[in-house]
Every structure is written in structure tokens, then in C-alpha cells.
Design a protein around this motif. Structure first.
Motif, mmCIF file in Angstrom:
data_model
loop_
_atom_site.group_PDB
_atom_site.id
_atom_site.type_symbol
_atom_site.label_atom_id
_atom_site.label_comp_id
_atom_site.label_asym_id
_atom_site.label_seq_id
_atom_site.Cartn_x
_atom_site.Cartn_y
_atom_site.Cartn_z
ATOM 1 N N CYS A 190 58.610 30.376 11.696
ATOM 2 C CA CYS A 190 58.273 29.263 12.586
ATOM 3 C C CYS A 190 58.310 29.668 14.058
ATOM 4 O O CYS A 190 57.659 29.029 14.895
ATOM 5 C CB CYS A 190 59.238 28.108 12.361
ATOM 6 S SG CYS A 190 59.113 27.330 10.726
ATOM 7 N N ALA A 191 59.069 30.723 14.381
ATOM 8 C CA ALA A 191 59.277 31.090 15.779
ATOM 9 C C ALA A 191 58.175 31.975 16.340
ATOM 10 O O ALA A 191 57.916 31.952 17.544
ATOM 11 C CB ALA A 191 60.620 31.810 15.923
ATOM 12 N N LEU A 192 57.531 32.772 15.500
ATOM 13 C CA LEU A 192 56.555 33.743 15.996
ATOM 14 C C LEU A 192 55.324 33.037 16.545
ATOM 15 O O LEU A 192 54.904 32.000 16.034
ATOM 16 C CB LEU A 192 56.195 34.715 14.875
ATOM 17 C CG LEU A 192 57.374 35.622 14.466
ATOM 18 C CD1 LEU A 192 57.056 36.387 13.200
ATOM 19 C CD2 LEU A 192 57.737 36.575 15.598
ATOM 20 N N PRO A 193 54.702 33.595 17.582
ATOM 21 C CA PRO A 193 53.681 32.852 18.324
ATOM 22 C C PRO A 193 52.287 32.849 17.711
ATOM 23 O O PRO A 193 51.399 32.210 18.254
ATOM 24 C CB PRO A 193 53.662 33.590 19.676
ATOM 25 C CG PRO A 193 54.067 34.992 19.345
ATOM 26 C CD PRO A 193 55.086 34.867 18.245
ATOM 27 N N SER A 194 52.057 33.550 16.613
ATOM 28 C CA SER A 194 50.710 33.586 16.036
ATOM 29 C C SER A 194 50.278 32.213 15.529
ATOM 30 O O SER A 194 51.109 31.382 15.167
ATOM 31 C CB SER A 194 50.667 34.589 14.884
ATOM 32 O OG SER A 194 50.928 35.903 15.351
ATOM 33 N N ALA A 195 48.978 32.004 15.452
ATOM 34 C CA ALA A 195 48.428 30.718 15.026
ATOM 35 C C ALA A 195 48.852 30.358 13.610
ATOM 36 O O ALA A 195 48.991 29.175 13.272
ATOM 37 C CB ALA A 195 46.900 30.751 15.125
ATOM 38 N N THR A 196 49.060 31.358 12.772
ATOM 39 C CA THR A 196 49.392 31.083 11.373
ATOM 40 C C THR A 196 50.817 30.572 11.189
ATOM 41 O O THR A 196 51.206 30.244 10.066
ATOM 42 C CB THR A 196 49.190 32.341 10.512
ATOM 43 O OG1 THR A 196 49.894 33.439 11.104
ATOM 44 C CG2 THR A 196 47.715 32.686 10.395
ATOM 45 N N SER A 197 51.608 30.493 12.264
ATOM 46 C CA SER A 197 52.945 29.902 12.133
ATOM 47 C C SER A 197 52.865 28.407 11.847
ATOM 48 O O SER A 197 53.862 27.786 11.470
ATOM 49 C CB SER A 197 53.778 30.150 13.391
ATOM 50 O OG SER A 197 53.199 29.495 14.507
ATOM 51 N N GLU A 198 51.676 27.824 11.998
ATOM 52 C CA GLU A 198 51.507 26.396 11.716
ATOM 53 C C GLU A 198 51.832 26.087 10.258
ATOM 54 O O GLU A 198 52.414 25.042 9.943
ATOM 55 C CB GLU A 198 50.077 25.961 12.038
ATOM 56 C CG GLU A 198 49.746 24.527 11.637
ATOM 57 C CD GLU A 198 50.638 23.503 12.304
ATOM 58 O OE1 GLU A 198 50.824 22.418 11.725
ATOM 59 O OE2 GLU A 198 51.153 23.786 13.409
ATOM 60 N N THR A 199 51.469 26.996 9.342
ATOM 61 C CA THR A 199 51.763 26.763 7.927
ATOM 62 C C THR A 199 53.263 26.674 7.673
ATOM 63 O O THR A 199 53.736 25.686 7.099
ATOM 64 C CB THR A 199 51.124 27.849 7.043
ATOM 65 O OG1 THR A 199 49.707 27.720 7.124
ATOM 66 C CG2 THR A 199 51.546 27.701 5.596
ATOM 67 N N PRO A 200 54.072 27.673 8.057
ATOM 68 C CA PRO A 200 55.515 27.530 7.828
ATOM 69 C C PRO A 200 56.144 26.372 8.587
ATOM 70 O O PRO A 200 57.070 25.737 8.078
ATOM 71 C CB PRO A 200 56.093 28.881 8.278
ATOM 72 C CG PRO A 200 55.034 29.548 9.049
ATOM 73 C CD PRO A 200 53.733 29.025 8.539
ATOM 74 N N ARG A 201 55.658 26.067 9.777
ATOM 75 C CA ARG A 201 56.229 24.932 10.513
ATOM 76 C C ARG A 201 55.978 23.626 9.770
ATOM 77 O O ARG A 201 56.876 22.793 9.637
ATOM 78 C CB ARG A 201 55.631 24.864 11.919
ATOM 79 C CG ARG A 201 56.131 25.947 12.856
ATOM 80 C CD ARG A 201 55.428 25.900 14.189
ATOM 81 N NE ARG A 201 55.859 26.988 15.060
ATOM 82 C CZ ARG A 201 55.279 27.299 16.206
ATOM 83 N NH1 ARG A 201 54.234 26.577 16.634
ATOM 84 N NH2 ARG A 201 55.723 28.309 16.934
ATOM 85 N N ARG A 202 54.756 23.462 9.276
ATOM 86 C CA ARG A 202 54.426 22.235 8.568
ATOM 87 C C ARG A 202 55.221 22.120 7.267
ATOM 88 O O ARG A 202 55.800 21.075 6.972
ATOM 89 C CB ARG A 202 52.921 22.222 8.255
ATOM 90 C CG ARG A 202 52.450 20.969 7.518
ATOM 91 C CD ARG A 202 50.978 21.039 7.199
ATOM 92 N NE ARG A 202 50.649 22.134 6.299
ATOM 93 C CZ ARG A 202 49.937 23.199 6.638
ATOM 94 N NH1 ARG A 202 49.477 23.334 7.872
ATOM 95 N NH2 ARG A 202 49.679 24.150 5.756
ATOM 96 N N GLU A 203 55.277 23.177 6.507
ATOM 97 C CA GLU A 203 55.912 23.083 5.198
ATOM 98 C C GLU A 203 57.435 23.122 5.289
ATOM 99 O O GLU A 203 58.126 22.479 4.489
ATOM 100 C CB GLU A 203 55.377 24.182 4.287
ATOM 101 C CG GLU A 203 53.891 24.010 4.016
ATOM 102 C CD GLU A 203 53.429 24.706 2.761
ATOM 103 O OE1 GLU A 203 54.265 25.179 1.982
ATOM 104 O OE2 GLU A 203 52.208 24.779 2.570
ATOM 105 N N THR A 204 57.968 23.845 6.275
ATOM 106 C CA THR A 204 59.410 23.777 6.494
ATOM 107 C C THR A 204 59.813 22.373 6.911
ATOM 108 O O THR A 204 60.825 21.841 6.447
ATOM 109 C CB THR A 204 59.849 24.789 7.567
ATOM 110 O OG1 THR A 204 59.510 26.109 7.148
ATOM 111 C CG2 THR A 204 61.352 24.725 7.790
ATOM 112 N N GLY A 205 59.015 21.761 7.789
ATOM 113 C CA GLY A 205 59.298 20.382 8.186
ATOM 114 C C GLY A 205 59.281 19.434 7.003
ATOM 115 O O GLY A 205 60.127 18.536 6.900
#
Length: 510
Positions: A477-492
């Protein structure tokens, strides 16, 4: 002249599969944290989603304090006398515990551990000699949910067998884990002196009792009860039955039946000192964020993986750019290494997202050029076909990538990441050490890939290494790449599921 129909069909097939991980997770995926689980009813109505500041294992002190925002600096320092007795009254042990209550946090100071339960950020901080480690409260809730599910078969069993042939009612497993299958009917009684006792039956022993405080100089009972959820085996419905008294109690006691106390014991906490003072949030200015070596990681390979992720999170400026991948791919094409050029651009999609038919963008355009150049090239076709069919034949993918995993370039990073994911699906063939080694090898080449840590975390969950999984989710979730959206959404989504099942592990809904 190229067969246009063949070109378009092959391009659609390959472009539809160039991303190794960025799509939404399949709920039926056995390694997905969102896979179906035993249905467990909510423990309290306290379930409204709460937006928390984004902090993680990588967060340094200044950024952490900024995430907490402007909060009060009044801290109530308390001292408690703790007695444990058998049910016949025989003294088992005594100790003194020190708890500090501040705006949004409880600090638990023990001789061998100094921990801060920070409900403002939903983190548990541990103070070391010169550093502070940080773990998400969700990891604790996830672990307890896992224990409850395994021991009770998702809440189906009424009796749970313990060591030595001892059996326990499910109620006591619910008390120990803070997770329960359904609401429990309890009897609440209040004495003339204000003492509140909670029983399972009108004539039974009090499973939880508390004497309201007389000082009236604080409002920390809710924080105390949430700290209890993490540290003391009190049934969540018993705590709810008492209600929110506002101030700290003068004393509280509870009944315990567990493998270590099969005959039962009563534990009593008595408040002996309480004083208010002015103090900053207790992350010392001299302490930095902990390194991977200060977390209880299960092996050296995971430590390497976490260490590389922390390094990437601390230095976002080293994240590769589109130009890095295109230049590296063009160099390989010029050298006649079409599979390497293709794998290099696939690694780029780990940062930018998958290329689909009709997708625009420099990286995807470069991908199309490699596909066109690769038509008729046997080595390219082998790799491309194995990747296109990876879901149905992971073994073939591993075999096709075998000669590429030793490379130390972006193509090697992609080969190792795909090998890790494929071998994770073939857990009967590949050991955990082999799977994790592939994840670590990918991270050592390109450590700034969010989905690498996301999938490594999902694999850790499948291996019951839940604490490590949540550190890896943090990094994803912390890394700045665009694909961090997937872990941020699913972790949330998973955090909200855990909050719904076990709300008292977290801060109160607002």
C-alpha cells in the motif's frame, strides 16, 4: 507480409495477459484474503467504516505524528495491582502493571515490552532501545479470527478439545479471541455501591465485574476496554453488557478457563495510582522506524523481502520510470533477445497496470512492437504462450521461465515474480522456501513493485503467517506505483470485514 488476422488475435491474447497480478482478485482464489470464509455474525453495532490516516511499517516519526494530527497532550498515568487466584481463593501470582492513557492511545509499559496501542491510526507500536516497530491492529484481529475459526470450525462447535483431553465451552474460546459466533445472553446486575457484575446465569459466578471509579478525572474507559480486547481474555459481550462508564474503574475482575487454567482462575485488577500530566505522544524524538531485523519474522528470506520493501518505501525516488523499461526493452530487442524484451515490459506493467487490447500509452505501445517482432520467433512464442496459459498450466510457466530466473535485470524480476505466483499455486510440489525465495529474488532486482508484496502477503496468509502478511500488505500500500491501488482497495475491504466481526480491536466508529 504478416497475416493481419493472426497478428490481431495474437496481440489481443498477449496484451490481455501481460499483467501478472494487477487485476481484481478472484474470490475463489485459495490465496486471496477475500476468499469466502465461515459466516460469523457481527459482535456489536459499532461497524461504521472509519477513515484512518495512512501509516505503515515504513513510516518515520515525523510522518507518523503528522498522520495523527493535532491532539491533546494530557496523559493519565496509572498503576494497577494484579492478583490471580484459584476459584477457591488461593493466590497464584501478583504483579504491578503500568498503563498510560492519552488522546487516542494506551501505552502498556511492561518490563519486557513497551507497547503503544494507537487507536488514532489503528497501529500497535513497540518501543525498542533506539527504534520503534509498527504493526497494524488488523493483523491482531486477523490472527484471532483465524484462531477462532480453526478451533470452532467457524463457530459450529460448542465444545473445543484442549491439550491433555481437557475440553472447553466455545464461550471461553470466544473470550480468549474476542470473536464470537452469535450474541450470548448474559445477566447484568448492579449493586448498591455501583459495582456491576455480569453473569451467564442469575446464580452463576461473575464472569466480569467492575467497580466504577470515584475520581471522575478522566474519560478513558472506552480506550481501556479496547486495550483489554487485545490483552485480556474477557468475552466481548461481557464488556458490552457493562456499557461505557466514562471514567476508569477503581477495579475490575474476570473469570478465566483456558489450557493453562483448566480448573479456572479469577484475575483482579485494582487501580492504585492515577495522575494527570502533560506529555507528547510517546514516540521518542531519538527513535527511528525499526528495520526488518527488529520484527519477529519467521525466516531470513522473509527478512530479505521486508528489508527490500522498506528500502523502496523509504526512497520512492528510485522507482523505475516508463522510460527505464522501454530503454531496457529496446536494448534487448537490438541484441535479439525478444523474450527478455517482452518480460522487461511485463515488469513495467507491475508499476503501471496491465495492457489490454486498444490500451494506449508508451509502455503498451512498446509491448505491441515486441509482439509484432516476436511472431515466428520460437523462444518468444514459448514464453508468450506459457504466460497466456499460466492460469490453467502454472507448471508449464515455471518450466518456460526456468532459464530466466537467474537474470538480474527487469526480465529476471518478472520471471521470478511469475515463478513465485505459479509455484504458490502448486504448493504440493513447491515448498514455502522455494516460493518465498522467488519473491525475494524479484524484490532484490526491482523492490518498488506493490503487487509483489501484495501477492507475497497473500501467500503468507495461506501459510498461516498472518503477522508477516500484514507487514507485506503495508509495503504494498505504501509504494508509489499506480498498481498500489489494488492492495489499498482490497486491504481496506478486509479491514472493514475485520472491524465488522471484531470492532473492539479497533477505535470506536465515529
Amino acid at each position: 507480409m504478416l497475416d493481419l488476422t493472426r497478428l490481431l488475435s495474437l496481440s489481443a491474447l498477449l496484451l490481455g495477459s501481460v499483467s501478472t497480478a494487477s487485476a481484481q482478485q478472484d474470490p475463489a482464489d485459495p490465496f486471496s484474503i477475500l476468499s469466502p470464509q465461515a459466516e460469523i455474525q457481527l459482535t456489536t453495532p459499532d461497524i461504521n467504516p472509519v477513515e484512518r490516516p495512512h501509516t505503515g511499517v515504513h513510516t518515520f516519526r515525523d510522518a507518523y505524528l503528522e498522520a495523527r494530527g493535532n491532539r491533546g497532550n494530557i496523559v493519565t498515568e496509572t498503576l494497577w495491582s494484579v492478583e490471580r487466584r484459584t476459584l477457591s481463593g488461593e493466590l497464584i501470582s501478583t504483579e504491578t502493571r503500568r498503563l498510560d492513557f492519552g488522546d487516542g492511545f494506551v501505552r502498556d509499559r511492561q518490563a519486557d515490552s513497551d507497547q503503544i496501542y494507537d487507536f488514532a491510526t489503528d497501529r500497535v507500536l513497540t518501543l525498542h532501545a533506539e527504534t520503534v516497530s509498527s504493526e497494524p491492529i488488523a493483523a491482531s484481529a486477523h490472527r484471532q479470527m483465524d484462531v477462532f475459526t480453526r478451533f470452532t470450525r467457524g463457530g459450529e462447535l460448542e465444545e473445543i478439545a484442549g491439550p491433555g483431553g481437557v475440553s472447553f465451552e466455545r464461550f471461553w474460546i470466544e473470550a480468549a479471541t474476542g470473536i464470537r459466533a452469535a450474541a450470548v445472553e448474559l445477566v447484568r446486575q448492579e449493586a448498591e455501591d455501583g459495582t456491576i457484575e455480569v453473569r451467564r446465569t442469575p446464580d452463576g459466578s461473575a464472569i466480569f465485574a467492575t467497580t466504577p471509579g470515584r475520581r471522575g478525572d478522566n474519560t478513558y474507559y472506552d480506550q481501556l476496554s479496547r486495550w483489554m480486547r487485545h490483552t485480556l481474555p474477557i468475552h466481548p459481550d461481557a464488556v458490552d453488557a457493562v456499557g461505557n462508564m466514562g471514567q476508569l474503574p477503581d477495579s475490575f475482575s474476570f473469570l478465566v478457563f483456558s489450557p493453562s487454567s483448566p480448573d479456572g482462575r479469577r484475575e483482579t485488577w485494582t487501580l492504585t495510582e492515577s495522575r494527570g500530566t502533560l506529555a507528547d505522544f510517546p514516540w521518542p524524538a531519538t527513535h527511528t522506524a525499526a528495520s526488518a531485523g527488529e520484527y519477529a519474522l519467521t525466516n531470513d528470506t522473509i527478512a530479505r523481502l521486508v528489508s527490500r520493501g522498506l528500502g523502496a518505501a523509504h526512497r520512492p525516488e528510485v522507482t523505475p520510470t516508463t522510460e527505464n523499461f522501454i530503454y531496457a526493452s529496446q536494448s534487448l530487442m537490438q541484441a535479439g533477445d525478444l523474450p527478455g524484451a517482452y518480460l522487461t515490459l511485463m515488469q513495467g506493467t507491475q508499476h503501471e497496470g496491465e495492457c489490454l487490447p486498444n490500451t494506449s500509452g508508451e509502455l503498451c505501445s512498446a509491448m505491441t512492437r515486441v509482439i509484432i517482432a516476436g511472431l515466428g520467433n520460437a523462444q518468444f512464442q514459448e514464453i508468450a504462450n506459457a504466460i497466456a496459459n499460466r492460469a490453467s498450466d502454472p507448471a508449464a510457466l515455471i518450466e518456460a521461465l526456468r532459464s530466466y530466473i537467474g537474470r538480474r535485470d527487469y526480465a529476471g524480476a518478472a520471471a521470478n515474480l511469475m515463478t513465485a505466483q505459479a509455484s504458490a499455486r502448486l504448493s504440493e510440489t513447491y515448498s514455502a522456501s522455494e516460493v518465498l525465495e522467488a519473491f525475494a529474488a524479484a524484490a532484490e532486482i526491482d523492490p518498488a513493485v506493490p503487487l509483489l508484496y501484495w501477492h507475497a502477503g497473500r501467500y503468507a496468509v495461506s501459510q498461516n503467517d498472518i503477522e508477516t502478511a500484514w507487514l507485506l500488505f503495508d509495503l504494498a500500500c505504501a509504494l508509489p506505483s499506480a498498481t498500489s491501488e489494488t492492495p489499498r482497495r482490497e486491504t481496506g475491504a478486509l479491514v472493514e470485514r475485520l472491524r465488522n466481526i471484531s470492532p473492539r480491536f479497533f477505535a470506536a466508529a465515529q
